[in-house]
Write a protein that holds these residues in place. Structure first.
Motif, mmCIF file in Angstrom:
data_model
loop_
_atom_site.group_PDB
_atom_site.id
_atom_site.type_symbol
_atom_site.label_atom_id
_atom_site.label_comp_id
_atom_site.label_asym_id
_atom_site.label_seq_id
_atom_site.Cartn_x
_atom_site.Cartn_y
_atom_site.Cartn_z
ATOM 1 N N SER A 1 0.850 -1.188 0.000
ATOM 2 C CA SER A 1 0.000 0.000 0.000
ATOM 3 C C SER A 1 0.881 1.231 0.000
ATOM 4 O O SER A 1 2.113 1.156 0.009
ATOM 5 C CB SER A 1 -0.920 0.007 1.235
ATOM 6 O OG SER A 1 -0.167 0.234 2.412
ATOM 7 N N ASP A 2 0.251 2.402 0.019
ATOM 8 C CA ASP A 2 1.006 3.644 0.050
ATOM 9 C C ASP A 2 1.800 3.786 1.340
ATOM 10 O O ASP A 2 2.785 4.530 1.396
ATOM 11 C CB ASP A 2 0.057 4.841 -0.105
ATOM 12 C CG ASP A 2 -0.605 4.865 -1.474
ATOM 13 O OD1 ASP A 2 0.041 4.394 -2.431
ATOM 14 O OD2 ASP A 2 -1.753 5.334 -1.571
ATOM 15 N N ALA B 1 -0.387 1.429 -10.833
ATOM 16 C CA ALA B 1 -0.284 1.927 -9.457
ATOM 17 C C ALA B 1 0.503 0.957 -8.580
ATOM 18 O O ALA B 1 1.286 1.377 -7.716
ATOM 19 C CB ALA B 1 -1.686 2.145 -8.877
ATOM 20 N N TYR B 2 0.318 -0.337 -8.820
ATOM 21 C CA TYR B 2 1.033 -1.337 -8.022
ATOM 22 C C TYR B 2 2.532 -1.275 -8.304
ATOM 23 O O TYR B 2 3.352 -1.444 -7.390
ATOM 24 C CB TYR B 2 0.487 -2.726 -8.336
ATOM 25 C CG TYR B 2 0.807 -3.764 -7.291
ATOM 26 C CD1 TYR B 2 0.044 -3.866 -6.138
ATOM 27 C CD2 TYR B 2 1.868 -4.640 -7.461
ATOM 28 C CE1 TYR B 2 0.330 -4.817 -5.178
ATOM 29 C CE2 TYR B 2 2.167 -5.597 -6.500
ATOM 30 C CZ TYR B 2 1.382 -5.681 -5.367
ATOM 31 O OH TYR B 2 1.689 -6.626 -4.414
ATOM 32 N N ARG C 1 4.222 1.392 -9.125
ATOM 33 C CA ARG C 1 4.736 2.562 -8.410
ATOM 34 C C ARG C 1 4.910 2.260 -6.923
ATOM 35 O O ARG C 1 5.915 2.648 -6.317
ATOM 36 C CB ARG C 1 3.797 3.753 -8.603
ATOM 37 C CG ARG C 1 3.844 4.356 -10.003
ATOM 38 C CD ARG C 1 3.181 5.712 -10.030
ATOM 39 N NE ARG C 1 1.768 5.630 -9.656
ATOM 40 C CZ ARG C 1 0.781 5.447 -10.521
ATOM 41 N NH1 ARG C 1 1.053 5.303 -11.802
ATOM 42 N NH2 ARG C 1 -0.468 5.390 -10.107
ATOM 43 N N LYS C 2 3.960 1.552 -6.342
ATOM 44 C CA LYS C 2 4.069 1.218 -4.915
ATOM 45 C C LYS C 2 5.253 0.294 -4.653
ATOM 46 O O LYS C 2 5.966 0.440 -3.659
ATOM 47 C CB LYS C 2 2.768 0.561 -4.443
ATOM 48 C CG LYS C 2 1.564 1.491 -4.408
ATOM 49 C CD LYS C 2 0.304 0.741 -4.041
ATOM 50 C CE LYS C 2 -0.922 1.644 -4.095
ATOM 51 N NZ LYS C 2 -2.178 0.896 -3.786
ATOM 52 N N LEU C 3 5.435 -0.684 -5.533
ATOM 53 C CA LEU C 3 6.573 -1.592 -5.367
ATOM 54 C C LEU C 3 7.896 -0.844 -5.444
ATOM 55 O O LEU C 3 8.802 -1.072 -4.637
ATOM 56 C CB LEU C 3 6.523 -2.686 -6.438
ATOM 57 C CG LEU C 3 5.640 -3.907 -6.166
ATOM 58 C CD1 LEU C 3 5.668 -4.823 -7.375
ATOM 59 C CD2 LEU C 3 6.099 -4.657 -4.936
ATOM 60 N N GLU C 4 8.026 0.043 -6.426
ATOM 61 C CA GLU C 4 9.273 0.791 -6.574
ATOM 62 C C GLU C 4 9.492 1.730 -5.395
ATOM 63 O O GLU C 4 10.631 1.894 -4.927
ATOM 64 C CB GLU C 4 9.250 1.569 -7.888
ATOM 65 C CG GLU C 4 9.319 0.662 -9.115
ATOM 66 C CD GLU C 4 9.245 1.417 -10.418
ATOM 67 O OE1 GLU C 4 9.757 0.915 -11.420
ATOM 68 O OE2 GLU C 4 8.656 2.530 -10.423
ATOM 69 N N ASP C 5 8.415 2.340 -4.883
ATOM 70 C CA ASP C 5 8.551 3.194 -3.698
ATOM 71 C C ASP C 5 8.948 2.371 -2.473
ATOM 72 O O ASP C 5 9.642 2.872 -1.581
ATOM 73 C CB ASP C 5 7.237 3.926 -3.415
ATOM 74 C CG ASP C 5 6.909 4.957 -4.480
ATOM 75 O OD1 ASP C 5 7.839 5.355 -5.212
ATOM 76 O OD2 ASP C 5 5.730 5.346 -4.590
ATOM 77 N N ALA C 6 8.497 1.093 -2.419
ATOM 78 C CA ALA C 6 8.824 0.227 -1.287
ATOM 79 C C ALA C 6 10.208 -0.395 -1.410
ATOM 80 O O ALA C 6 10.681 -1.048 -0.488
ATOM 81 C CB ALA C 6 7.782 -0.888 -1.164
ATOM 82 N N GLY C 7 10.872 -0.215 -2.551
ATOM 83 C CA GLY C 7 12.217 -0.736 -2.713
ATOM 84 C C GLY C 7 12.313 -2.025 -3.494
ATOM 85 O O GLY C 7 13.411 -2.540 -3.707
ATOM 86 N N PHE C 8 11.178 -2.580 -3.924
ATOM 87 C CA PHE C 8 11.186 -3.821 -4.694
ATOM 88 C C PHE C 8 11.491 -3.536 -6.158
ATOM 89 O O PHE C 8 11.190 -2.467 -6.677
ATOM 90 C CB PHE C 8 9.827 -4.517 -4.608
ATOM 91 C CG PHE C 8 9.672 -5.407 -3.407
ATOM 92 C CD1 PHE C 8 10.018 -6.744 -3.465
ATOM 93 C CD2 PHE C 8 9.178 -4.911 -2.225
ATOM 94 C CE1 PHE C 8 9.866 -7.570 -2.380
ATOM 95 C CE2 PHE C 8 9.025 -5.721 -1.125
ATOM 96 C CZ PHE C 8 9.370 -7.057 -1.198
ATOM 97 N N SER C 9 12.057 -4.532 -6.825
ATOM 98 C CA SER C 9 12.221 -4.455 -8.271
ATOM 99 C C SER C 9 10.881 -4.778 -8.925
ATOM 100 O O SER C 9 10.268 -5.808 -8.641
ATOM 101 C CB SER C 9 13.283 -5.440 -8.747
ATOM 102 O OG SER C 9 13.297 -5.499 -10.158
#
Length: 365
Positions: free
Chosen positions: A146-147, A259-260, A262-270
């Motif tokens: 999530s955000d 959107a998912y 973007r959330k993954l990249e913001d969380a640090g995931f590839s």
């Protein structure tokens, strides 16, 4: 126009017939697979049937290009046997012109699959996994992004534990700025833990620079809080499960994919595998058209000319070759060995151009 509508209706009927046959076969195979999967679990037949039905859309969606190919073979073999293609050509209608309504139906079916069937399949995939975990392990594990960061929930021997992390490293092996909330089986809070980072080692959460607040039996949790340079907690999760859950692009609807990512990249995931999946789904209508053209290129001849079975087998082999080539390109795109755009769009567009060249050669010499 009337002839175009006739060909389109025939093709739609062929698609629905092949879809129905494959759905029935997949349902039977999945039912047997679920019976074997839950052989040692006390579960009712209705629940097993429900689990099998949840798996049918996912399996059927994966083989939709094959369904399109078989439906095309069915259509053109029927038209050839009834000499309808011969009559269409005798009226001055070329083979390429006869393919236009069928190609349009294949493309629209691809758009429908991406826009409607994809979200439906993602929903059934998300519903299946927690039920399977609940039946097999007696506990529920939930993963989400999530955000606010990453959220996990796992069942423990004493209740439930909710985990939130602000971000993770690239492969999800380390979670940063982590909060753990433990609950009893009655849903009452037991403890809260804040840690700088957490990782799974040997069936345990290993927390670094952690602070623990007891929420039961303590009048003042802050006064009873303890700090730990290293703290461990038992867990039923594994690193592979975390990667698999967060890395399962099939469980995310195409409408939510951007959107998912973007959330993954913001969380640090590839998010490379998600980007690859998104592009391959957008290219799916063109893959359907490619499959249709492969099947049509070898079955538009009249059956009296002979070698029909040889040509049908050739079309099936080439169609399966394209199916595996596309899958292989997707894997290479996910692993970074090919650019995502080339891996997703290259195979279907190349096959469309090649089959059009073949059809023009066969039609005009």
């Amino acid at each position: 126009m009337r002839l175009d509508l006739y060909f389109a209706r025939r093709y739609i009927r062929a698609l629905l017939m092949v879809l129905g046959v494959f759905a029935g076969l997949i349902a039977m195979v999945e039912s047997l697979d679920q019976i074997r999967n839950f052989s040692g679990v006390d579960i009712s037949g209705t629940a097993i049937l429900g689990m099998a039905l949840l798996r049918v859309p996912t399996t059927l969606y994966e083989i939709l290009p094959i369904v399109v190919m078989i439906a095309t073979l069915t259509l053109f073999l029927g038209l050839a046997r009834s000499s309808e293609l011969v009559v269409a050509r005798a009226s001055g209608r070329g083979a390429m012109r006869s393919l236009v309504p069928i190609a349009i139906v294949a493309f629209i079916f691809g758009l429908f699959s991406v826009a409607v069937l994809n979200p439906f399949t993602a929903a059934t995939e998300r519903a299946y996994e927690p039920r399977e975990t609940l039946y097999l392990q007696g506990e529920r594990q939930v993963f989400s992004v999530s955000d606010e960061g990453l959220w996990l929930r796992e069942g423990t021997g004493s209740g439930q534990m909710v985990i939130r992390a602000t971000r993770s490293n690239l492969d999800g092996s380390i979670l940063y700025d982590v909060s753990f909330l433990g609950f009893t089986t009655e849903g009452l809070p037991m403890f809260r833990i804040e840690a700088r980072d957490a990782r799974i080692e040997d069936g345990q959460w290993v927390l670094t620079e952690a602070k623990r607040w007891p929420l039961q039996g303590a009048a003042n949790p802050e006064a009873a809080a303890t700090s730990h340079a290293r703290l461990t907690l038992p867990t039923s999760l594994s690193l592979e499960e975390i990667r698999d859950r967060f890395g399962s692009a099939e469980a995310v609807s195409i409408w939510d994919m951007s959107a998912y990512i973007r959330k993954l990249e913001d969380a640090g995931f590839s998010a490379r595998s998600y980007k690859m999946w998104l592009q391959s789904e957008l290219a799916l209508p063109f893959a359907f058209v490619a499959m249709m053209l492969i099947a049509a290129g070898f079955t538009m001849r009249h059956t009296r000319l002979g070698r029909t079975s040889t040509l049908v087998v050739t079309a099936i082999i080439l169609a399966f070759g394209f199916y595996f080539l596309r899958s292989f390109a997707i894997v290479m795109g996910q692993n970074g060995l090919l650019p995502i755009t080339l891996a997703a769009w290259g195979p279907p567009l190349a096959v469309i151009l090649a089959t059009l060249a073949l059809l023009l050669h066969l039609e005009d010499g």
